[in-house]
Design a protein around this motif. Structure first.
Motif, PDB file in Angstrom:
ATOM      1  N   ASN A  90     -88.544 115.389 127.674  1.00 25.22           N
ATOM      2  CA  ASN A  90     -89.035 114.886 126.394  1.00 25.22           C
ATOM      3  C   ASN A  90     -88.402 115.483 125.156  1.00 25.22           C
ATOM      4  O   ASN A  90     -88.245 115.233 124.120  1.00 25.22           O
ATOM      5  CB  ASN A  90     -90.691 115.090 126.248  1.00 25.22           C
ATOM      6  CG  ASN A  90     -91.554 114.288 127.041  1.00 25.22           C
ATOM      7  OD1 ASN A  90     -90.961 113.107 127.447  1.00 25.22           O
ATOM      8  ND2 ASN A  90     -92.698 114.509 127.268  1.00 25.22           N
ATOM      9  N   THR A  91     -88.140 116.919 125.404  1.00 25.18           N
ATOM     10  CA  THR A  91     -87.461 117.729 124.413  1.00 25.18           C
ATOM     11  C   THR A  91     -86.245 117.022 124.079  1.00 25.18           C
ATOM     12  O   THR A  91     -85.781 117.015 122.931  1.00 25.18           O
ATOM     13  CB  THR A  91     -87.453 119.267 124.828  1.00 25.18           C
ATOM     14  OG1 THR A  91     -88.698 119.916 125.290  1.00 25.18           O
ATOM     15  CG2 THR A  91     -86.781 119.996 123.760  1.00 25.18           C
ATOM     16  N   ILE A  92     -85.305 116.862 125.024  1.00 26.82           N
ATOM     17  CA  ILE A  92     -84.135 116.161 124.684  1.00 26.82           C
ATOM     18  C   ILE A  92     -84.085 114.884 124.155  1.00 26.82           C
ATOM     19  O   ILE A  92     -83.362 114.547 123.231  1.00 26.82           O
ATOM     20  CB  ILE A  92     -83.280 115.984 126.288  1.00 26.82           C
ATOM     21  CG1 ILE A  92     -82.965 117.559 126.921  1.00 26.82           C
ATOM     22  CG2 ILE A  92     -82.082 115.404 125.892  1.00 26.82           C
ATOM     23  CD1 ILE A  92     -82.521 117.432 128.063  1.00 26.82           C
ATOM     24  N   THR A  93     -84.962 114.028 124.549  1.00 28.56           N
ATOM     25  CA  THR A  93     -85.207 112.762 124.229  1.00 28.56           C
ATOM     26  C   THR A  93     -85.634 112.682 122.596  1.00 28.56           C
ATOM     27  O   THR A  93     -85.271 112.244 121.547  1.00 28.56           O
ATOM     28  CB  THR A  93     -86.020 111.578 124.914  1.00 28.56           C
ATOM     29  OG1 THR A  93     -87.340 112.292 125.058  1.00 28.56           O
ATOM     30  CG2 THR A  93     -85.345 111.453 125.925  1.00 28.56           C
ATOM     31  N   ALA A 177     -92.705 107.864 116.760  1.00 37.62           N
ATOM     32  CA  ALA A 177     -93.691 108.417 115.524  1.00 37.62           C
ATOM     33  C   ALA A 177     -93.310 109.811 115.274  1.00 37.62           C
ATOM     34  O   ALA A 177     -93.137 110.213 113.994  1.00 37.62           O
ATOM     35  CB  ALA A 177     -95.032 108.178 115.940  1.00 37.62           C
ATOM     36  N   ILE A 178     -93.198 110.829 116.272  1.00 38.88           N
ATOM     37  CA  ILE A 178     -92.986 111.985 116.028  1.00 38.88           C
ATOM     38  C   ILE A 178     -91.660 112.230 115.462  1.00 38.88           C
ATOM     39  O   ILE A 178     -91.456 113.012 114.396  1.00 38.88           O
ATOM     40  CB  ILE A 178     -93.349 112.883 117.452  1.00 38.88           C
ATOM     41  CG1 ILE A 178     -94.691 112.873 117.874  1.00 38.88           C
ATOM     42  CG2 ILE A 178     -92.771 114.361 117.101  1.00 38.88           C
ATOM     43  CD1 ILE A 178     -94.931 113.282 118.980  1.00 38.88           C
ATOM     44  N   ALA A 179     -90.503 111.532 116.003  1.00 38.05           N
ATOM     45  CA  ALA A 179     -89.400 111.816 115.424  1.00 38.05           C
ATOM     46  C   ALA A 179     -89.181 111.473 114.066  1.00 38.05           C
ATOM     47  O   ALA A 179     -88.340 111.909 113.404  1.00 38.05           O
ATOM     48  CB  ALA A 179     -88.417 110.737 116.402  1.00 38.05           C
ATOM     49  N   LEU A 180     -90.057 110.384 113.745  1.00 39.96           N
ATOM     50  CA  LEU A 180     -90.141 110.003 112.324  1.00 39.96           C
ATOM     51  C   LEU A 180     -90.349 111.262 111.446  1.00 39.96           C
ATOM     52  O   LEU A 180     -89.997 111.189 110.417  1.00 39.96           O
ATOM     53  CB  LEU A 180     -90.986 108.755 112.189  1.00 39.96           C
ATOM     54  CG  LEU A 180     -90.870 107.748 110.787  1.00 39.96           C
ATOM     55  CD1 LEU A 180     -89.305 107.067 110.682  1.00 39.96           C
ATOM     56  CD2 LEU A 180     -91.841 106.880 110.857  1.00 39.96           C
ATOM     57  N   ILE A 181     -91.480 111.752 111.880  1.00 39.49           N
ATOM     58  CA  ILE A 181     -92.117 112.944 111.099  1.00 39.49           C
ATOM     59  C   ILE A 181     -90.985 113.853 110.925  1.00 39.49           C
ATOM     60  O   ILE A 181     -90.765 114.189 109.629  1.00 39.49           O
ATOM     61  CB  ILE A 181     -93.419 113.567 111.732  1.00 39.49           C
ATOM     62  CG1 ILE A 181     -94.327 112.471 112.019  1.00 39.49           C
ATOM     63  CG2 ILE A 181     -94.023 114.856 110.913  1.00 39.49           C
ATOM     64  CD1 ILE A 181     -95.457 113.386 112.907  1.00 39.49           C
ATOM     65  N   VAL A 182     -90.255 114.282 112.019  1.00 39.07           N
ATOM     66  CA  VAL A 182     -89.201 115.478 111.926  1.00 39.07           C
ATOM     67  C   VAL A 182     -88.041 114.811 110.891  1.00 39.07           C
ATOM     68  O   VAL A 182     -87.557 115.537 110.031  1.00 39.07           O
ATOM     69  CB  VAL A 182     -88.562 115.717 113.252  1.00 39.07           C
ATOM     70  CG1 VAL A 182     -87.649 116.597 113.243  1.00 39.07           C
ATOM     71  CG2 VAL A 182     -89.720 115.993 114.218  1.00 39.07           C
ATOM     72  N   THR A 183     -87.785 113.721 111.171  1.00 43.89           N
ATOM     73  CA  THR A 183     -86.589 112.950 110.123  1.00 43.89           C
ATOM     74  C   THR A 183     -87.249 113.152 108.993  1.00 43.89           C
ATOM     75  O   THR A 183     -86.270 113.589 107.955  1.00 43.89           O
ATOM     76  CB  THR A 183     -86.323 111.824 110.687  1.00 43.89           C
ATOM     77  OG1 THR A 183     -86.064 111.532 112.094  1.00 43.89           O
ATOM     78  CG2 THR A 183     -85.205 111.071 109.989  1.00 43.89           C
ATOM     79  N   GLY A 242     -83.704 123.658 116.192  1.00 42.28           N
ATOM     80  CA  GLY A 242     -84.927 123.281 115.829  1.00 42.28           C
ATOM     81  C   GLY A 242     -85.531 122.223 116.743  1.00 42.28           C
ATOM     82  O   GLY A 242     -86.734 122.225 117.005  1.00 42.28           O
ATOM     83  N   ALA A 243     -84.768 121.308 117.283  1.00 38.75           N
ATOM     84  CA  ALA A 243     -85.257 120.389 118.015  1.00 38.75           C
ATOM     85  C   ALA A 243     -85.727 121.012 119.456  1.00 38.75           C
ATOM     86  O   ALA A 243     -86.642 120.674 119.975  1.00 38.75           O
ATOM     87  CB  ALA A 243     -84.169 119.226 118.351  1.00 38.75           C
ATOM     88  N   THR A 244     -84.792 121.940 119.703  1.00 42.15           N
ATOM     89  CA  THR A 244     -85.390 122.562 121.287  1.00 42.15           C
ATOM     90  C   THR A 244     -86.675 123.271 121.099  1.00 42.15           C
ATOM     91  O   THR A 244     -87.639 123.447 122.000  1.00 42.15           O
ATOM     92  CB  THR A 244     -84.143 123.653 121.569  1.00 42.15           C
ATOM     93  OG1 THR A 244     -83.173 122.952 121.382  1.00 42.15           O
ATOM     94  CG2 THR A 244     -84.513 124.290 123.000  1.00 42.15           C
ATOM     95  N   GLU A 268     -95.045 115.686 125.412  1.00 42.49           N
ATOM     96  CA  GLU A 268     -95.090 117.420 125.600  1.00 42.49           C
ATOM     97  C   GLU A 268     -93.512 118.050 125.708  1.00 42.49           C
ATOM     98  O   GLU A 268     -92.745 117.742 126.451  1.00 42.49           O
ATOM     99  CB  GLU A 268     -95.747 117.788 126.873  1.00 42.49           C
ATOM    100  CG  GLU A 268     -96.069 119.183 126.975  1.00 42.49           C
ATOM    101  CD  GLU A 268     -96.929 119.516 128.162  1.00 42.49           C
ATOM    102  OE1 GLU A 268     -97.775 120.363 127.990  1.00 42.49           O
ATOM    103  OE2 GLU A 268     -96.743 118.917 129.220  1.00 42.49           O
ATOM    104  N   THR A 269     -93.374 118.789 124.485  1.00 41.05           N
ATOM    105  CA  THR A 269     -92.077 119.530 124.610  1.00 41.05           C
ATOM    106  C   THR A 269     -92.322 120.803 125.344  1.00 41.05           C
ATOM    107  O   THR A 269     -93.212 121.438 125.534  1.00 41.05           O
ATOM    108  CB  THR A 269     -91.833 119.648 123.116  1.00 41.05           C
ATOM    109  OG1 THR A 269     -92.699 120.456 122.352  1.00 41.05           O
ATOM    110  CG2 THR A 269     -91.483 118.351 122.245  1.00 41.05           C
ATOM    111  N   LEU A 270     -91.106 121.657 125.356  1.00 44.44           N
ATOM    112  CA  LEU A 270     -91.109 122.864 126.108  1.00 44.44           C
ATOM    113  C   LEU A 270     -92.156 123.636 125.260  1.00 44.44           C
ATOM    114  O   LEU A 270     -92.917 124.639 125.633  1.00 44.44           O
ATOM    115  CB  LEU A 270     -89.587 123.353 126.078  1.00 44.44           C
ATOM    116  CG  LEU A 270     -89.067 122.653 127.137  1.00 44.44           C
ATOM    117  CD1 LEU A 270     -87.621 123.486 127.024  1.00 44.44           C
ATOM    118  CD2 LEU A 270     -89.427 123.086 128.620  1.00 44.44           C
TER     119      LEU A 270
END
Lengths: 316, 446
Positions: A90-93, A177-183, A242-244, A268-270
């Motif tokens: 998940n962290t990678i994707t 959805a989460i990637a959108l928040i980060v972006t 940041g993504a990691t 769930e990320t690391l």
């Protein structure tokens, strides 16, 4: 006699003092950083490493016992391994889903803002607004947008006749959805860095290109991007780090099940896994093992990056 | 370069000023709790006439002491004591911070609240020595407290480290208008009779409801609420003989099966309890029943909104059970332990608990309080203006069968609730969801 040697001795004393000053002062000036780093960076790092070799619970740190590498072997192939590998994937994707569009959009925005525009300063300041918003505020707003009960995302989908989507429950929909928040939060920040670098590109390069008949798109592609290469590399490194470490957005997006990245651990990320193990399951040892694995991962990424940078420099 | 010469000094002056202010804040924050040295010399709990002192109280959610005016009353009766309360909204955050403070041995309040899901851990060898024995606190009478509640906070070697504040006797809250629309009885007595004595009758009633329900409405908010209801009303839950034994627990099995049935029959809206969509659903009137421990009334009222006043009603649960409730404890590292113990004993005495109930709806853990006027005959103006709310909850509280709870009871409950969500929201099969849940529990219990 005595008076003649006086100034000479004073001279050597003074030069020696001067030499100490010029050699020693820089160390004194940088010392505060290293002292603070040792107290708040290095010590926690080593202590976490020490904890990762113990079975230790959050509410009784003094009663730990040595288990060697078991926390690590557990993580890679024991009972929690399923959750660890899932979190790594998940962290990678999530990292790819948020970093790639973020940097591309930032580059485009910076290019547009580099032109003479009316209200340019206002637009440049506005770019930083999302970055200045707290993670919590941004995530709560997005959680409402993607809510299954009266959320705006489903309302928009409904307008075009698409059925309601349960954003949070799906694997890809929740990650989107989460990637959108980060972006949303980081695009402006990166755009400003690109903009600063673009303004250092000499104007005569563009003039020459224009005389050669290159349109704006070709100017961007053949003048701007090559000149920006080191900056792009820098933002890639920072965004990857940041993504990691992504934690706040997925944690808050999940509401009641945020601590485990959704009911099915679908996002769930690391970082979230580390929190879950340490503060919800009270397993400080295992949480420390996750922390060190993340650290090792970042070192690896740094190494890969350094290699690419060297290759690029040589090719240049 | 045209740098203004004053820029640097002014900035550093500003920074110094900020640093000084921060330090001053820190110093005053530290001194406020320990400003009165040596006032605990006697340790007899004779609060009157002593030196001035400040008691700090750490709790979470709504304990209702401020709302009922109890702190003010206590300070008026004990002019030398000042009480300061620090409240955290989410119990999970509160507990995380408390654990960290306990292991560090600092930053603790004189009185700390403990939720029932944590009490087995707090009374275990690992933590119990961090708390005072309150069994002999001044002005306390052990027989007043519900015996099982008293027992839950008592360690194996007989020390009672917490006094019960509230308990969570269960009822079922339901929408009269939706019941009528689906052709079901809507009077509390008749509704209670629909499922009296057996949770599977509750699911049957749900099938009747769903057959004729208004479009877009569901019988229950979530199957996890019912799961908790079923397990909470059994005397054997997740532990047996001091060991985690949820896989062989009859109540876990029947609760899981009923939840799967409810989901398969489309009775549940599949919401995650306490989450934002769940809160929104109250105001949109999309579900007809929810399992209703006494503290749930406050949620129903808050999220349904004024427009739904009088539409909710309250019926007895299929079986009496307890869901939630808390304790007050006194950490051993405190400076004013005797005064703190006296405060805890006073706050949990019958009269005070009755006042809290009237202010915020928390059902007392003190049996004597049930006989006080204003409790058994209490009626909630928002939920079923004519329902015998006080009667239903105090009857349920007295009928609760004590259950064995262990250090991981709360975690296992959360994990299985999550497993049900896997079926309801992520559309996994029942078998898959159960296997994932078992993996999750195996991985989180060391």
């Amino acid at each position: 006699m005595a008076t003649s040697t006086g100034p000479g001795r004073r001279q050597t004393w003074r030069t020696r003092l001067y030499r100490w000053d010029s050699k020693g002062s820089p160390y004194a000036f940088v010392a505060p950083f290293f002292l603070v780093f040792a107290a708040f960076g290095l010590f926690p790092l080593l202590y976490t490493g020490w904890l990762s070799l113990h079975q230790v619970s959050l509410y009784n740190v003094s009663r730990s016992h040595w288990v060697g590498l078991r926390n690590y072997t557990d993580l890679f192939s024991g009972p929690p391994s399923r959750f660890f590998w899932n979190a790594l994937r998940n962290t990678i994707t999530l990292g790819a889903l948020s970093t790639v569009p973020q940097l591309l959009i930032a580059l485009g925005l910076a290019h547009l803002l580099n032109y003479r525009l009316r209200g340019r300063t206002f637009l440049r300041t506005a770019l930083l607004a999302p970055y200045a918003t707290s993670v919590a505020a941004a995530t709560l707003v997005f959680a409402l947008i993607f809510s299954p009960e009266g959320g705006m995302a489903n309302w928009l989908l409904g307008l075009v006749g698409a059925g309601p989507v349960h954003w949070e429950a799906g694997h890809w929909t929740s990650q989107f959805a989460i990637a959108l928040i980060v972006t949303w939060r980081w695009t402006g920040y990166n755009a400003l860095i690109y903009l600063a670098a673009m303004q250092a590109v000499p104007g005569d390069l563009y003039e020459a290109a224009a005389i050669d008949g290159a349109n704006r798109w070709r100017q961007f592609w053949h003048v701007t991007v090559p000149a920006l290469r080191p900056t792009i590399l820098f933002t890639v490194v920072v965004s990857t780090i940041g993504a990691t470490q992504l934690f706040g957005e997925p944690y808050l997006f999940g509401g009641q099940s945020g601590h485990q990245g959704g009911a099915a651990n679908q996002y769930e990320t690391l970082g979230v896994l580390m929190y879950d193990q340490g503060f919800r399951n009270s397993m400080l040892g295992r949480a420390s093992a996750v922390a060190w694995t993340m650290f090792a991962l970042l070192l690896l990424l740094g190494l890969v990056n350094a290699l690419i940078a060297r290759r690029l420099r040589r090719a240049h | 370069m045209n740098l203004p010469v004053t820029a640097l000094p002014r900035r550093s002056a500003l920074l110094t000023g900020a640093a000084l202010a921060a330090t001053a804040l820190l110093l005053t924050a530290c001194s406020s709790s320990g400003s009165t040295p040596g006032d605990n010399a006697g340790g007899t709990g004779s609060a009157n006439g002593g030196a001035k002192l400040t008691l700090t109280v750490g709790d979470f959610g709504t304990f209702g002491y401020k709302e009922a005016g109890l702190f003010d009353a206590y300070m008026a009766a004990h002019p030398n004591i000042t009480i300061k309360e620090t409240t955290t909204t989410a119990e999970g955050d509160y507990w995380t911070a408390l654990q960290t403070h306990l292991s560090a041995g600092g930053g603790l309040a004189d009185v700390q609240a403990l939720e029932v899901g944590r009490i087995a851990l707090a009374t275990s060898d690992a933590l119990s020595n961090d708390f005072e024995n309150l069994a002999k606190a001044p002005g306390l009478s052990q027989g007043d407290y519900l015996p099982w509640k008293w027992q839950q906070a008592t360690t194996a070697d007989g020390r009672t480290i917490g006094l019960g504040t509230d308990v969570g006797p269960m009822a079922i809250c339901y929408r009269q208008d939706l019941f009528q629309a689906a052709g079901l009885p809507s009077d509390p007595a008749a509704v209670s009779a629909l499922w009296a004595g057996d949770w599977s009758k509750y699911v049957e009633a749900g099938k009747q409801f769903q057959a004729k329900a208004p479009k877009g409405s569901f019988f229950m908010d979530s199957a996890t609420g019912m799961f908790n209801g079923v397990v909470s009303s059994s005397s054997q839950q997740y532990y047996k003989g001091g060991k985690l034994d949820y896989k062989n627990s009859p109540s876990v099995k029947s609760a899981w099966d009923l939840a799967m049935q409810a989901d398969a029959a489309g009775l549940s809206q599949g919401l995650k309890e306490f989450d934002t969509p769940w809160q929104t659903a109250f105001s949109q009137s999309t579900f007809a029943t929810t399992v209703c421990p006494s503290w749930q009334q406050a949620n129903i009222q808050k999220y349904s909104g004024a427009g739904n006043s009088g539409k909710w009603n309250i019926a007895q649960a299929p079986a009496a059970g307890n869901w939630g409730g808390s304790f007050l404890a006194v950490p051993s590292s405190g400076k004013h332990k005797a005064e703190a113990a006296a405060l805890v004993a006073w706050l949990t005495a019958p009269e005070q608990q009755a006042k809290v109930f009237q202010a915020v709806g928390n059902i007392p853990s003190n049996q004597k309080a049930y006989e006080l006027p204003g409790l058994a005959d209490f009626k909630n103006p928002f939920i079923g203006p004519n329902a015998a709310t006080g009667q239903i909850f105090s009857t349920a509280a007295k009928a609760i069968q004590p259950a064995e709870i262990g250090p991981h009871s709360g975690d296992v409950k959360d994990d299985i609730s999550n497993g049900i969500l896997l079926v309801e929201q992520n559309h996994k099969s029942a078998t898959d969801a159960w296997n994932t849940t078992v993996q999750q529990i195996d991985s989180s219990v060391q």
